[in-house]
Design a protein around this motif. Structure first.
Motif, mmCIF file in Angstrom:
data_model
loop_
_atom_site.group_PDB
_atom_site.id
_atom_site.type_symbol
_atom_site.label_atom_id
_atom_site.label_comp_id
_atom_site.label_asym_id
_atom_site.label_seq_id
_atom_site.Cartn_x
_atom_site.Cartn_y
_atom_site.Cartn_z
ATOM 1 N N ALA A 1 0.834 -1.203 0.000
ATOM 2 C CA ALA A 1 0.000 0.000 0.000
ATOM 3 C C ALA A 1 0.865 1.246 0.000
ATOM 4 O O ALA A 1 1.918 1.285 0.630
ATOM 5 C CB ALA A 1 -0.920 0.007 1.216
ATOM 6 N N ARG A 2 0.420 2.267 -0.706
ATOM 7 C CA ARG A 2 1.122 3.557 -0.786
ATOM 8 C C ARG A 2 0.110 4.640 -1.107
ATOM 9 O O ARG A 2 -1.030 4.357 -1.514
ATOM 10 C CB ARG A 2 2.213 3.507 -1.855
ATOM 11 N N PRO A 3 0.492 5.921 -0.940
ATOM 12 C CA PRO A 3 -0.415 7.011 -1.323
ATOM 13 C C PRO A 3 -0.735 6.984 -2.815
ATOM 14 O O PRO A 3 0.086 6.545 -3.631
ATOM 15 C CB PRO A 3 0.378 8.272 -0.955
ATOM 16 N N VAL A 4 -1.909 7.449 -3.155
ATOM 17 C CA VAL A 4 -2.340 7.459 -4.560
ATOM 18 C C VAL A 4 -1.567 8.495 -5.348
ATOM 19 O O VAL A 4 -1.341 9.618 -4.886
ATOM 20 C CB VAL A 4 -3.851 7.756 -4.654
ATOM 21 N N ILE B 1 -4.503 5.980 -12.144
ATOM 22 C CA ILE B 1 -5.806 5.766 -12.774
ATOM 23 C C ILE B 1 -5.699 5.464 -14.265
ATOM 24 O O ILE B 1 -6.694 5.064 -14.886
ATOM 25 C CB ILE B 1 -6.714 7.000 -12.592
ATOM 26 N N ASP B 2 -4.508 5.631 -14.841
ATOM 27 C CA ASP B 2 -4.366 5.487 -16.293
ATOM 28 C C ASP B 2 -4.811 4.118 -16.796
ATOM 29 O O ASP B 2 -5.436 4.003 -17.855
ATOM 30 C CB ASP B 2 -2.910 5.742 -16.709
ATOM 31 N N VAL C 1 -10.153 13.440 3.486
ATOM 32 C CA VAL C 1 -9.994 12.456 2.416
ATOM 33 C C VAL C 1 -8.842 11.523 2.743
ATOM 34 O O VAL C 1 -7.777 11.962 3.186
ATOM 35 C CB VAL C 1 -9.730 13.140 1.051
ATOM 36 N N ALA C 2 -9.061 10.239 2.560
ATOM 37 C CA ALA C 2 -8.007 9.236 2.735
ATOM 38 C C ALA C 2 -8.047 8.307 1.527
ATOM 39 O O ALA C 2 -9.120 7.831 1.143
ATOM 40 C CB ALA C 2 -8.213 8.449 4.021
ATOM 41 N N ALA C 3 -6.908 8.069 0.910
ATOM 42 C CA ALA C 3 -6.862 7.222 -0.278
ATOM 43 C C ALA C 3 -5.554 6.453 -0.323
ATOM 44 O O ALA C 3 -4.493 6.988 0.011
ATOM 45 C CB ALA C 3 -7.027 8.062 -1.546
ATOM 46 N N LEU C 4 -5.639 5.203 -0.746
ATOM 47 C CA LEU C 4 -4.465 4.349 -0.864
ATOM 48 C C LEU C 4 -4.520 3.583 -2.180
ATOM 49 O O LEU C 4 -5.602 3.219 -2.651
ATOM 50 C CB LEU C 4 -4.393 3.344 0.291
ATOM 51 N N THR C 5 -3.334 3.356 -2.743
ATOM 52 C CA THR C 5 -3.204 2.468 -3.894
ATOM 53 C C THR C 5 -2.535 1.187 -3.422
ATOM 54 O O THR C 5 -1.454 1.217 -2.845
ATOM 55 C CB THR C 5 -2.357 3.106 -5.007
ATOM 56 N N VAL D 1 -5.242 -1.580 -7.047
ATOM 57 C CA VAL D 1 -6.574 -1.357 -6.491
ATOM 58 C C VAL D 1 -6.517 -0.057 -5.700
ATOM 59 O O VAL D 1 -5.654 0.115 -4.837
ATOM 60 C CB VAL D 1 -7.013 -2.519 -5.572
ATOM 61 N N ILE D 2 -7.431 0.868 -6.013
ATOM 62 C CA ILE D 2 -7.463 2.155 -5.317
ATOM 63 C C ILE D 2 -8.671 2.193 -4.397
ATOM 64 O O ILE D 2 -9.798 1.910 -4.818
ATOM 65 C CB ILE D 2 -7.531 3.328 -6.317
ATOM 66 N N VAL D 3 -8.437 2.512 -3.133
ATOM 67 C CA VAL D 3 -9.514 2.643 -2.151
ATOM 68 C C VAL D 3 -9.493 4.072 -1.617
ATOM 69 O O VAL D 3 -8.458 4.559 -1.164
ATOM 70 C CB VAL D 3 -9.347 1.641 -0.988
#
Length: 344
Positions: free
Chosen positions: A79-82, A87-88, A120-124, A132-134
């Motif tokens: 897991a890491r920051p988006v 998204i490409d 906002v919280a987002a992880l890739t 997978v992006i959440v």
């Protein structure tokens, strides 16, 4: 003594300045730049919720930060920051005839906060070439405590699938919908919300199966999300059951779909009832310019003592009872055994 008095004066001025600025910013969420539609009592009610959310740990050790409520990386994933380029691989190969709403939905997964006070919280999550992006978005308490923010609250409550929604899973009571992206997109898009205040979005490769997505749902902290919103749902996140719609068939699937539809209809009815009650309350309010009971002091010492979060949503009377088994591969598969009659 003089030092103490000086400290109290400085503290009062600082606190007053902060509350003035915060009050004006909160009024913007209610759609009134002059704060005319936001009473001071409503502001204080929302402020108390925001202050209580600044603590480090949640009740009984539950996380308070939205980022800590996101899933843990499953085995083999990192897991890491988006990043913007994540998204490409989900967009159509050619943007010439790509659906604009679909493009906007996918691009939003890599965007930051949409306004002041929004968390906002987002992880890739990445494993090889698969990503997978959440993403989770939490809107300010003031939207859910002020009559003046009714329009914003209703818009958040009514957010649903933009394309073609289909039931995907129920995670510890939280219904997750798959919104089927238009032709040409190379991803699967999922959505859910907790109390209309936390909106969850998941973007996964199109070739990922339902079973492969289960590990991402197993560690989603639904209980902590429910505890952090104004309009809590009783029992949400407390039952360790994940029901996967694709694992059901026949009568079991029909019972599950009816259960999900009943909860959705109950939430829609609740939103309309809340809107009607708020409009009636606003119509009855008459500003007082003379005598006692009006103005700033009435906001501090008056108001309805019973005002607070909306009544907690209740499960449908005939909720389906799911049963789960964990296979040798570690994937939890669930079925709906029977309908459970409501208790008297």
């Amino acid at each position: 003594m003089f030092r103490l008095i000086g400290f109290l004066v400085i503290f009062a001025l600082s606190a007053g300045g902060f509350m003035f600025v915060d009050y004006k910013m909160s009024a913007r969420w209610s759609g009134r730049e002059d704060a005319g539609g936001l009473t001071f009592g409503e502001y204080l009610q929302g402020l108390s919720g925001r202050i209580s959310g600044m603590g480090g740990g949640g009740a009984h050790g539950m996380p308070k930060k939205l980022a800590d409520m996101l899933p843990n990386p499953p085995e083999g994933w990192k897991a890491r920051p988006v990043e913007a380029g994540d998204i490409d691989g989900f967009l159509p190969k050619s943007s010439k005839n790509a659906d604009k709403k679909g493009v906007a939905a996918v691009k939003a997964m890599a965007e930051g906060a949409a306004g002041s006070g929004v968390e906002v919280a987002a992880l890739t999550f990445q494993k090889g070439d698969r990503k997978v992006i959440v993403k989770a978005i939490r809107y300010p308490n003031i939207i859910f405590t002020s009559f003046a923010a009714m329009q914003q609250r209703l818009e958040l409550r009514m957010k649903t699938a933009e394309f073609r929604g289909t039931e995907f899973a129920t995670v510890r009571g939280l219904d997750v919908t798959e919104d089927l992206l238009p032709d040409g997109f190379r991803g699967r898009y999922f959505l859910a919300d907790v109390g209309a205040q936390i909106h969850l979005r998941i973007l996964a490769p199109k070739r990922m199966t339902d079973e492969e997505l289960v590990p991402f749902l197993e560690t989603l902290h639904v209980k902590a999300m429910n505890a952090s919103v104004v309009d809590k749902v009783e029992g949400l996140g407390e039952v360790p059951v994940i029901v996967l719609a694709s694992a059901l068939d026949g009568v079991e699937r029909d019972a599950y779909l009816a259960d999900v539809a009943a909860r959705s209809a109950s939430e829609a009815t609740r939103a309309e009832t809340e809107r009607a009650e708020a409009e009636a309350a606003q119509a009855e309010e008459v500003p007082t310019e003379e005598g006692s009971g009006g103005g700033f002091l009435s906001g501090l010492f008056g108001g309805d003592d019973d005002a607070g979060p909306a009544e907690e949503a209740k499960a449908p009377a005939n909720a389906a009872k799911p049963g789960c088994k964990t296979g040798k591969d570690g994937v939890k598969r669930c079925t709906v055994e029977s309908a459970v009659p409501a208790e008297n």
